[in-house]
Design an enzyme around this catalytic site. Structure first.
Site, PDB file in Angstrom:
ATOM      1  N   ASP A   6      -9.733  -3.134  -6.087  1.00  0.00           N
ATOM      2  CA  ASP A   6      -9.401  -2.482  -4.997  1.00  0.00           C
ATOM      3  C   ASP A   6     -10.258  -1.269  -4.349  1.00  0.00           C
ATOM      4  O   ASP A   6     -10.339  -0.047  -5.119  1.00  0.00           O
ATOM      5  CB  ASP A   6      -7.882  -1.972  -5.225  1.00  0.00           C
ATOM      6  N   SER A  36       0.963  -1.072   0.018  1.00  0.00           N
ATOM      7  CA  SER A  36       0.076  -0.039   0.101  1.00  0.00           C
ATOM      8  C   SER A  36       0.971   1.210   0.153  1.00  0.00           C
ATOM      9  O   SER A  36       1.768   1.540  -0.910  1.00  0.00           O
ATOM     10  CB  SER A  36      -1.044  -0.199   1.487  1.00  0.00           C
ATOM     11  N   HIS A  92      -7.805  -4.867  -1.360  1.00  0.00           N
ATOM     12  CA  HIS A  92      -6.740  -4.037  -1.068  1.00  0.00           C
ATOM     13  C   HIS A  92      -5.900  -4.921   0.082  1.00  0.00           C
ATOM     14  O   HIS A  92      -6.148  -5.112   1.085  1.00  0.00           O
ATOM     15  CB  HIS A  92      -6.950  -2.803  -0.298  1.00  0.00           C
TER      16      HIS A  92
END
Length: 452
Positions: free
Chosen positions: A375, A241, A403
């Protein structure tokens, strides 16, 4: 709804002139070849990232929101029970080599073998925990000075290369996905460490600096110091991320002088501004994930408020009776704290500065970007053109996965085996010599305006 389901597929994007990777000398799987194109290497040895590769995820977690929720809320306390030896990372003041470094501290969690005597582990936990620090996550404790020296000696002498993991916003080594992939990598013989950014993973701040997408000198300093201690070991990078954004920014800034052998990013927000819009244009993003992360960030400020207020009172201050410190959205947090703390006039300016998008073309390290097209947190407008333009990049986009999730039927994370397999293939088949390429980034006369 058209993207709901559990039958998943990879869509690969890469340059037609994929960089030539040097094979190990002697007998190999590629006859008499000395080099192999990056894309061909993946097609041959890493099927999980190959175009058209099919696999199944958990059928009950049939969209990105459910995948992401499960990954963040499920009870993984009895899974991936690896042990971490924690070391303090002390950052010095800015200097010629690190002009944007700031005084402060972070922590690094090194994967260690399970203790032979759990009573001794618990005793040393209490002996080594710094005064005033919060209780650490299970199976994590600070190493003694002698244990730190022994760890460096062991990593220097054992045959495994090093994998440095960079977590995402509000994350750390304790996350189940990071523990899962760390376990796979450790079992494959790699030396694994997660750098917990300032204030994260129950690390205390010592100065008024928080974690952000622009603090690449923190990562640079840690990697350089690790390389000085263990100079003969290749280093791989794995980002999650926002940690992926840091990895890509760092590699783009390092360019040709990068010492990283290869990197993988998972769920990278290549364009932070577009990801901000994406997060707030879905129900799950706006009402579930955005408030959850904002709440964590607010608590981070609350826990470390005395230090933050001491060093940056012009940013970290509020009236106790006022409600303006109750942050409900990430952009509100960035407007009130992150942007002014780093000298940006607004969150949008910070998002632009922290986005790897304009730095991708300057990456000279073989890098795989794994992103899901469902996502709910980061933008699904992936950098297809930029990847095609850079022979060092390979984009593996999946239809499903959420995600940082990719939850399988058994609750495990699909990407853990895939990433481990990629690094194992890179380690066993390829030389430690740099990849061969005459690649020169195509720059516009206006490129200086984008920070390249």
């Amino acid at each position: 709804m058209l993207s709901w389901g559990f039958h998943n597929r990879i869509h690969a994007t890469y340059s037609e002139k994929s960089v030539a990777l040097k094979l190990k000398s002697g007998k190999n799987d590629f006859a008499t070849l000395n080099v192999i194109p990056f894309s061909t290497f993946i097609k041959t040895l890493v099927p999980e990232f190959t175009d058209g590769y099919k696999f199944n995820l958990h059928p009950f977690l049939f969209n990105g929101a459910l995948q992401t929720l499960y990954a963040s809320k499920a009870d993984y306390s009895n899974d991936f029970q690896i042990y971490y030896g924690r070391c303090m990372v002390q950052y010095p003041e800015a200097n010629f080599e690190y002009p944007h470094l700031h005084l402060g501290q972070a922590t690094a969690d090194f994967v260690v073998d399970p203790p032979k005597e759990i009573d001794e582990w618990n005793y040393l936990y209490n002996q080594t925990l710094p005064a005033g620090w919060p209780r650490l996550h299970p199976r994590t404790r600070f190493l003694t000075a002698q244990e730190e020296q022994d760890l460096v000696a062991d990593w220097t002498s054992n045959p495994g290369s090093i994998v440095v993991i960079i977590h995402g916003l509000a994350g750390g080594s304790h996350e189940p996905g990071i523990r899962d992939v760390s376990q796979h990598l450790h079992q494959a013989g790699f030396n694994v460490v997660t750098l917990n950014s300032r204030g994260c993973c129950r690390s205390k701040l010592s100065t008024g600096r928080l974690y952000s997408a622009v603090e690449t000198d923190d990562l640079r300093y840690f990697i350089d110091e690790l390389h000085k201690k263990i100079p003969n070991k290749p280093i791989y990078l794995l980002g999650f991320s926002l940690g992926s954004a840091l990895v890509l920014n760092y590699l783009g800034e390092e360019g040709k002088k990068s010492i990283i052998k290869s990197a993988v990013t998972i769920g990278a927000p290549v364009d932070l501004l577009d990801s901000h819009y994406h997060l707030n244009h879905s129900y799950s993003g706006k009402y579930i994930f955005d408030p959850a992360v904002a709440s964590f960030l607010s608590n981070l400020v609350k826990v470390n408020f005395p230090i933050l207020n001491r060093d940056k009172p012009e940013v970290f201050s509020y009236e106790k009776k006022s409600k303006d410190h109750l942050i409900r959205r990430i952009v509100d947090f960035d407007r009130k704290y992150t942007a002014p703390a780093y000298g940006f006039v607004s969150p949008k300016y910070y998002y632009e500065a922290g986005s790897p998008l304009t730095k991708l073309i300057n990456i000279h390290t073989p890098t795989v970007l794994l992103n899901s097209l469902d996502d709910p947190v980061v933008s699904c407008n992936l950098p297809v053109d930029e990847v095609k333009a850079n022979p060092y990049l390979y984009l593996a986009a999946s239809d499903l996965g959420g995600h940082l999730a990719y939850i399988q039927w058994d609750g495990g994370f699909w990407f853990s085996k895939a990433v481990s397999g990629y690094f194992k293939a890179f380690e066993s088949k390829l030389s430690n010599e740099p990849a061969e390429s005459d690649y020169k980034p195509q720059l516009s006369e206006y490129s200086y305006k984008t920070g390249i």
